[in-house]
Design a protein around this motif. Sequence first.
Motif, PDB file in Angstrom:
ATOM      1  N   ALA A  39       0.935   6.986 -48.452  1.00 23.62           N
ATOM      2  CA  ALA A  39       0.549   6.659 -47.084  1.00 23.62           C
ATOM      3  C   ALA A  39       2.002   4.856 -47.221  1.00 23.62           C
ATOM      4  N   THR A  40       1.171   4.075 -46.156  1.00 22.53           N
ATOM      5  CA  THR A  40       1.787   2.555 -46.498  1.00 22.53           C
ATOM      6  C   THR A  40       1.049   1.715 -46.248  1.00 22.53           C
ATOM      7  N   GLY A  41       0.114   2.007 -46.002  1.00 18.47           N
ATOM      8  CA  GLY A  41      -0.919   0.864 -46.320  1.00 18.47           C
ATOM      9  C   GLY A  41      -2.876   1.410 -46.717  1.00 18.47           C
ATOM     10  N   ILE A  42      -3.291   0.965 -46.700  1.00 14.99           N
ATOM     11  CA  ILE A  42      -5.145   0.754 -47.030  1.00 14.99           C
ATOM     12  C   ILE A  42      -5.228   0.162 -46.938  1.00 14.99           C
ATOM     13  N   GLU A  43      -6.904   0.234 -46.482  1.00 15.81           N
ATOM     14  CA  GLU A  43      -7.595  -0.664 -45.625  1.00 15.81           C
ATOM     15  C   GLU A  43      -9.079  -1.038 -46.571  1.00 15.81           C
ATOM     16  N   SER A  59      -9.902   2.867 -43.970  1.00 17.48           N
ATOM     17  CA  SER A  59      -8.183   3.073 -43.550  1.00 17.48           C
ATOM     18  C   SER A  59      -6.678   3.671 -44.562  1.00 17.48           C
ATOM     19  N   ILE A  60      -6.500   4.561 -43.671  1.00 19.61           N
ATOM     20  CA  ILE A  60      -5.444   4.491 -43.680  1.00 19.61           C
ATOM     21  C   ILE A  60      -3.989   4.874 -43.510  1.00 19.61           C
ATOM     22  N   TYR A  61      -3.103   4.441 -43.181  1.00 16.65           N
ATOM     23  CA  TYR A  61      -1.811   4.363 -42.794  1.00 16.65           C
ATOM     24  C   TYR A  61      -0.742   5.179 -43.286  1.00 16.65           C
ATOM     25  N   ASN A  62      -0.415   5.922 -42.325  1.00 15.42           N
ATOM     26  CA  ASN A  62       1.145   7.169 -42.386  1.00 15.42           C
ATOM     27  C   ASN A  62       0.398   8.271 -43.338  1.00 15.42           C
ATOM     28  N   LYS A 100       4.245   0.476 -50.740  1.00 15.08           N
ATOM     29  CA  LYS A 100       4.193  -0.862 -50.096  1.00 15.08           C
ATOM     30  C   LYS A 100       5.500  -1.724 -49.152  1.00 15.08           C
TER      31      LYS A 100
END
Length: 271
Positions: A39-43, A59-62, A100
């Motif tokens: 993934a490219t990002g994580i919350e 949330s997980i992005y891409n 990242k």
Amino acid sequence: QNVRSYLKRTAKVNAGILDTVKYSPEEFITYNNGISAVATGIEIGKDCNVQAHLVKINSIYNFQIVNGGQTTATLYECFKDKLTEKLSKVLVPVKLTVVKNIGNSDDLIRNISLYSNTQTQIKKSDPPSNMPFYVDIKKLSQACVSSNQNINYICYFERTNGEYNTEYRRNNCTKRFSNTNPKDKKFTKTDLAIAITCWEQYPHKVCEGREKCFAFFNTHVKNMISSPDENYFKTAYACITMYRKLDKLAKKMGLTYKSNVIAYTLSLISY
């Protein structure tokens, strides 16, 4: 960016995944390697247990799976088959890598996909290593001493893959170990299977390939009534020696279909 597409539900591994879900879903996490994802990002949520290193992902992005496509697609096949109750008992381990550095993400994701899909393959000859027959052959190989120009040595039987090199390093790579366990006299379970299968006049089984030949030989081993003795060991190693002599001759002659010719020649000599 996975390196493979779905290999259909009838493929050997995928059929095994289906059987696990149907008959022992609680063991899925034990048998399955899970999936690797990027993934490219994580919350991360605020309600996390810092001391136990547990967090809640909001949330997980891409998000994309790079290894485990077969597992994912097969589980979806189970969902389509209405195995909802079974699936509720299935746990799937996930390794998530958050990239990242967006500029370098394509190369990194491609490499993760490639390397996680090319782990060391387990051969058919690996699991049976602990069978009593091969344990006995190992003991016999260490007990039967040969000699060459007043130097005693043993014909080292490599029961498990890489065993010889491991023992060589344990002995600090000394010449003494090499002299008493000469590498050119070393043999494996597959070498044993090929030579004996030739001598027992099943050359066509040898020509099917090393792993298939071993599977054929191992079936006979399972049905053996008595344990191998010193005479069995010496006869077996004699077969290996003859096979290797024929291999050298075939190389000198530059024969095509070399392994096939050797298999049938040794079987003919036996006949």
